[in-house]
Design an enzyme around this catalytic site. Sequence first.
Site, PDB file in Angstrom:
ATOM      1  N   GLU A  66      -1.002   5.796  -8.556  1.00 27.94           N
ATOM      2  CA  GLU A  66      -1.721   7.207  -8.122  1.00 27.94           C
ATOM      3  C   GLU A  66      -1.898   8.039  -8.635  1.00 27.94           C
ATOM      4  O   GLU A  66      -0.704   8.544  -9.161  1.00 27.94           O
ATOM      5  CB  GLU A  66      -1.669   7.054  -6.042  1.00 27.94           C
ATOM      6  CG  GLU A  66      -2.070   8.568  -5.957  1.00 27.94           C
ATOM      7  CD  GLU A  66      -2.012   9.047  -4.366  1.00 27.94           C
ATOM      8  OE1 GLU A  66      -1.690   7.770  -3.247  1.00 27.94           O
ATOM      9  OE2 GLU A  66      -2.287   9.505  -3.635  1.00 27.94           O
ATOM     10  N   GLY A  93     -11.374   5.093   2.140  1.00 26.79           N
ATOM     11  CA  GLY A  93     -12.593   4.358   2.482  1.00 26.79           C
ATOM     12  C   GLY A  93     -13.438   4.540   3.858  1.00 26.79           C
ATOM     13  O   GLY A  93     -14.875   4.158   3.819  1.00 26.79           O
ATOM     14  N   ASP A 151       3.385   4.356  -5.172  1.00 28.65           N
ATOM     15  CA  ASP A 151       2.857   5.603  -4.997  1.00 28.65           C
ATOM     16  C   ASP A 151       3.977   7.141  -6.083  1.00 28.65           C
ATOM     17  O   ASP A 151       4.497   7.760  -4.739  1.00 28.65           O
ATOM     18  CB  ASP A 151       2.372   6.091  -3.831  1.00 28.65           C
ATOM     19  CG  ASP A 151       1.265   7.136  -3.295  1.00 28.65           C
ATOM     20  OD1 ASP A 151       1.330   8.158  -4.173  1.00 28.65           O
ATOM     21  OD2 ASP A 151       1.213   7.116  -1.833  1.00 28.65           O
ATOM     22  N   ASP A 167       1.005  -1.213   0.296  1.00 29.84           N
ATOM     23  CA  ASP A 167       0.017  -0.279   0.031  1.00 29.84           C
ATOM     24  C   ASP A 167       0.775   1.160  -0.282  1.00 29.84           C
ATOM     25  O   ASP A 167       1.527   1.152   1.263  1.00 29.84           O
ATOM     26  CB  ASP A 167      -0.523   0.189   1.105  1.00 29.84           C
ATOM     27  CG  ASP A 167      -1.796   1.332   1.074  1.00 29.84           C
ATOM     28  OD1 ASP A 167      -2.430   1.541   0.185  1.00 29.84           O
ATOM     29  OD2 ASP A 167      -2.448   1.401   2.079  1.00 29.84           O
TER      30      ASP A 167
HETATM   31  P1  13P Z   1      -8.395   5.010   5.542  1.00 26.77           P
HETATM   32  O1  13P Z   1      -7.845   5.735   6.149  1.00 26.77           O
HETATM   33  O2  13P Z   1     -10.008   5.700   4.949  1.00 26.77           O
HETATM   34  O3  13P Z   1      -8.796   3.378   6.480  1.00 26.77           O
HETATM   35  O4  13P Z   1      -8.454   4.077   4.472  1.00 26.77           O
HETATM   36  C1  13P Z   1      -6.906   3.264   4.174  1.00 26.77           C
HETATM   37  C2  13P Z   1      -6.210   3.500   3.233  1.00 26.77           C
HETATM   38  O5  13P Z   1      -6.805   4.524   2.176  1.00 26.77           O
HETATM   39  C3  13P Z   1      -5.111   2.713   2.302  1.00 26.77           C
HETATM   40  O6  13P Z   1      -4.510   2.683   1.332  1.00 26.77           O
END
Ligand code: 13P
Length: 285
Positions: free
Chosen positions: A135, A208, A105, A84
């Site tokens: 992104e 999210g 990213d 991520d």
């Molecule tokens: P939140 O912090 O809203 O849960 O988002 C998580 C996210 O987008 C990880 O990349």
Amino acid sequence: MLENTKKILEDAKMHHYAIPHFNINNLEWTKYILEECQELNNPVILGVSEGASKYMGGFYAVAMMVKGLIKDLNITIPVVLHVDHGTYEGCKKAIEAGFSSVMFDGSKLSLEENIAKTKEIVALAHAKNITVEAEIGHIGGEEDGVADTLAYAKVEDAVRLAKETEIDLLAPALGSVHGIYKGEPKLDFDRMMEIKKLTNLPLVLHGGSGIPDDMIKKAIECGICKLNINTELQIVWAQAVREKLNNDQEVYDPRKIIGAGQTAIKQAIKEKIELLNSTKTNNNI
Ligand code: 13P
């Protein structure tokens, strides 16, 4: 044993639902997520930030842990292990360590540099059947000590990044932020639809947690196929553990303390999966 995102996100795109991406922080969280998703027969993407990876020892430790849990727990649902917000070096390390998907990213780079670096990661990843998310624009808020100011993605930039790099999934910043929202998010659904139409890629909605359910449903209609959740699980886990510690002054076994958050995490996962509608069609995969 691990899958990339191709098949599951193609199915999600075709049948208008979204696959959950849950960030992992330790062995316990990973286990709870895998168990609950298996119980619901729901494919899952395990997201690992570089900070979380370092916390757990590194990308190899994470890859081995996830593969070990899949085997020991007899997990049969599709599981994607995904970096991520990876840096260039981080993505390379994760590719070497056996991740099945990476997000590069490059949002802080110029568009030209973002395209160039993303292309390099795509070449390395695709050679090993690993999928790549990129992104465009800036997702706002703060995650894992990395903060950014929200800047909506420009449609023409999203199209260039998609067309010139052969990425598999795209995260355009369209009003969502990491962490806790101050007020209602202002998602640009028209732009979302436009980007989906012009790129034909599965789109990713970061930030999210805290987005109202009706907005998430609308985002799925507009092309979102992957929803990233981190903060919401952290909040429900922390509440449950705090309660346990407040109510039980004698407890010192770490398994009992950390494990006090299990039910809350699993319940939050279940609710999110019902919202995303991702179990219903997953037998097509
Ligand atoms: P939140 O912090 O809203 O849960 O988002 C998580 C996210 O987008 C990880 O990349």
